[in-house]
Design a protein around this motif. Structure first.
Motif, PDB file in Angstrom:
ATOM      1  N   GLU A   1       0.826  -1.210   0.000  1.00 17.71           N
ATOM      2  CA  GLU A   1       0.000   0.000   0.000  1.00 17.71           C
ATOM      3  C   GLU A   1       0.859   1.258   0.000  1.00 17.71           C
ATOM      4  O   GLU A   1       0.539   2.244  -0.680  1.00 17.71           O
TER       5      GLU A   1
ATOM      6  N   ALA B   1       0.894   3.894  -3.117  1.00 19.58           N
ATOM      7  CA  ALA B   1       0.541   5.303  -2.903  1.00 19.58           C
ATOM      8  C   ALA B   1       1.669   6.226  -3.352  1.00 19.58           C
ATOM      9  O   ALA B   1       1.422   7.285  -3.943  1.00 19.58           O
TER      10      ALA B   1
ATOM     11  N   MET C   1       1.833   6.487  -7.237  1.00 20.48           N
ATOM     12  CA  MET C   1       0.757   7.265  -7.833  1.00 20.48           C
ATOM     13  C   MET C   1       0.770   8.728  -7.394  1.00 20.48           C
ATOM     14  O   MET C   1      -0.071   9.510  -7.832  1.00 20.48           O
ATOM     15  N   SER C   2       1.705   9.112  -6.555  1.00 24.12           N
ATOM     16  CA  SER C   2       1.773  10.487  -6.079  1.00 24.12           C
ATOM     17  C   SER C   2       2.593  11.351  -7.030  1.00 24.12           C
ATOM     18  O   SER C   2       3.309  10.853  -7.913  1.00 24.12           O
TER      19      SER C   2
ATOM     20  N   LEU D   1      -2.300  -1.807  -6.405  1.00 22.82           N
ATOM     21  CA  LEU D   1      -2.493  -0.775  -7.433  1.00 22.82           C
ATOM     22  C   LEU D   1      -3.870  -0.902  -8.076  1.00 22.82           C
ATOM     23  O   LEU D   1      -4.538   0.102  -8.340  1.00 22.82           O
TER      24      LEU D   1
ATOM     25  N   GLN E   1      -6.767  -0.268  -4.930  1.00 28.59           N
ATOM     26  CA  GLN E   1      -6.840   1.040  -4.286  1.00 28.59           C
ATOM     27  C   GLN E   1      -6.796   2.207  -5.264  1.00 28.59           C
ATOM     28  O   GLN E   1      -7.291   3.291  -4.955  1.00 28.59           O
ATOM     29  N   HIS E   2      -6.178   1.993  -6.431  1.00 26.41           N
ATOM     30  CA  HIS E   2      -6.001   3.108  -7.367  1.00 26.41           C
ATOM     31  C   HIS E   2      -6.637   2.838  -8.729  1.00 26.41           C
ATOM     32  O   HIS E   2      -6.483   3.642  -9.634  1.00 26.41           O
ATOM     33  N   ARG E   3      -7.334   1.722  -8.867  1.00 29.43           N
ATOM     34  CA  ARG E   3      -7.994   1.354 -10.121  1.00 29.43           C
ATOM     35  C   ARG E   3      -7.039   1.433 -11.312  1.00 29.43           C
ATOM     36  O   ARG E   3      -7.415   1.803 -12.416  1.00 29.43           O
ATOM     37  N   ALA E   4      -5.796   1.099 -11.084  1.00 29.04           N
ATOM     38  CA  ALA E   4      -4.798   1.176 -12.152  1.00 29.04           C
ATOM     39  C   ALA E   4      -4.926  -0.026 -13.070  1.00 29.04           C
ATOM     40  O   ALA E   4      -5.321  -1.128 -12.657  1.00 29.04           O
TER      41      ALA E   4
ATOM     42  N   ARG F   1      -8.590   4.570 -17.026  1.00 36.56           N
ATOM     43  CA  ARG F   1      -7.774   4.210 -15.864  1.00 36.56           C
ATOM     44  C   ARG F   1      -6.331   4.632 -16.105  1.00 36.56           C
ATOM     45  O   ARG F   1      -5.914   4.831 -17.250  1.00 36.56           O
ATOM     46  N   THR F   2      -5.602   4.773 -15.029  1.00 35.06           N
ATOM     47  CA  THR F   2      -4.177   5.067 -15.132  1.00 35.06           C
ATOM     48  C   THR F   2      -3.442   3.790 -15.506  1.00 35.06           C
ATOM     49  O   THR F   2      -3.614   2.756 -14.851  1.00 35.06           O
TER      50      THR F   2
END
Length: 440
Positions: free
Chosen positions: A38, A42, A45-46, A75, A78-81, A162-163
């Protein structure tokens, strides 16, 4: 008409890419590190890592297992990557640049297939306007232009909303071919153009198991990712991991956790080797008078000693000049400059110290030939930059080795009392069937 098609395509994308995805089932054979995953997800993606993240961990410490089982799910969850993963070690026979470009192209093709199917259903076969009638089936098709890597990544992000996160494992292999190095600059262009927008479209993570090889990708001005952030991934070693490993063996196997920590250090913090040592100790608990702690430490030392002796067997078969070059590399470390006079003088001194080795000159040409042989033997790696030892642990063993043993003539006597080796120090990803994997 075009707006209608866009609405239809949006509904199809929403159906194919649900907002809340069900995560993968937890594999009990893997020691998971969700907190680390996690945190790294994070960070990646920052804004701090908009230029990409380079992650290193020693060989065989579970880096790739961690990426597959912990980081990628974090990823995605939590970030829909949309994560694309390329393992360049697994595809060593292919050009690394082609592996990366092909991965992106296949992902884009798979996502475009649904959109193309919808467009085919709404395709116009005949267009009529006052004074003009055009048969669309007979119209000359527009020439197909191959999209650039940046365009492919952008289209993929737009199609999926999405990323796109591209993970390149063992990224140092990109330096072994001209196309691989070119693709690195393509990825830099994509990073620069797709990471500075309000809508985050692209993130890049590159990993490697050799710190010196990965470090040069961000430390040299001529490299595509000069000054990109470099992180060392924490290795295992906590009590929760030792308790998990202990529970994987016989119920009677209950060595103290501090002894397990010592054995793990002896095993060079390699989970696979540590598991084998625990397995061997567990099988002998009922048949020995040794304490479980002593038994475990002995099994750990035996396995690592076997690795060391196998490396020495390989070393003793080399030409004395090759042995001296390896020893010089181990002593000099990152400052090794093989074609400078000081390096030639040190290699000559090492040769002169070997019993039974005749004196011989060591010109830069001789050293270059020796380095070529060592690269072919997978003991040395260069890419397009400095020469480095393939296995960092080999440098430790070489520095510990007495010069009197750096000769072919003494190999039989030096290794006569040594048990046959069971594993090697050369780069390999050996099978771990029957052993739990570790996401380290």
């Amino acid at each position: 008409m075009l707006q209608v098609l866009h609405r239809i395509l949006d509904r199809i994308r929403a159906a194919r890419e649900p907002e809340h995805r069900v995560g993968p089932a937890i594999d009990e054979r893997v020691f998971h590190r969700p907190a680390l995953a996690e945190d790294l997800a994070a960070s990646l993606m920052s804004r701090s890592y908009a230029s990409g993240m380079f992650l290193t961990a020693p060989r065989r410490t579970g880096k790739s297992t961690f990426i597959r089982h912990d980081l990628i799910p974090a990823l995605e969850r939590q970030h829909r990557a949309l994560v694309l993963y390329a393992d360049l070690w697994e595809h060593r026979a292919e050009d690394p640049g082609a592996v990366i470009v092909g991965l992106v192209a296949r992902a884009l093709k798979a996502r475009k297939s649904a959109a193309q199917a919808v467009l085919e259903r709404f395709r116009l076969s005949r267009l009529k306007v006052p004074g003009l009638e055009l048969d669309m089936d007979k119209a000359a098709p527009a020439p197909a232009l191959q999209p650039s890597l940046r365009q492919s990544l952008e289209r993929l992000s737009n199609l999926t909303r999405r990323t796109v996160v591209l993970i390149v494992d063992e990224a140092q292999h990109t330096q072994t071919t001209a196309y691989g190095r070119e693709v690195m600059f393509m990825l830099k262009s994509a990073r620069d153009q797709l990471s500075n927008r309000e809508l985050l479209m692209f993130r890049l993570l590159m990993t490697g198991s050799h710190h010196a090889k990965i470090e040069r990708l961000v430390r040299y001005k001529h490299e595509a990712f000069y000054c990109a952030p470099l992180k060392a991934m924490p290795t295992l070693g906590g009590e929760d991991y030792f308790e998990w490993e202990r529970a994987a063996h016989a119920p009677a196997f209950l060595p103290a956790l501090d002894a397990m920590g010592q054995a793990f250090e002896i095993c060079l913090r390699r989970p696979e080797v540590f598991h084998i040592a625990c397995q061997a100790a567990s099988a002998r608990v009922a048949t020995t008078a040794e304490s479980q702690e002593q038994l475990l430490l002995r099994m750990a030392r035996r396995h690592i000693d076997a690795e060391r002796q196998e490396f020495l067997h390989r070393l003793m078969k080399l030409d004395p000049l090759d042995q001296a070059v390896l020893r010089s590399m181990a002593e000099a470390g990152p400052s090794f400059a093989p074609f400078f006079p000081a390096a030639g003088e040190r290699i000559s001194a090492l040769l002169a110290a070997m019993p039974g080795t005749p004196a011989r000159p060591t010109s830069p040409g001789d050293i270059r030939v020796a380095l070529t042989r060592l690269c072919e033997a997978n003991l040395v790696w260069s890419g397009d930059g400095p020469y480095v030892l393939e296995d960092a642990q080999a440098a430790v063993w070489l520095r510990e080795l007495e010069l009197s043993r750096l000769t072919t003539d003494s190999s039989a006597a030096a290794l006569a009392a040594t048990a046959p080796a069971s594993s090697g120090s050369t780069p390999s990803r050996r099978s771990t069937r029957g052993a739990p994997a570790v996401a380290a």
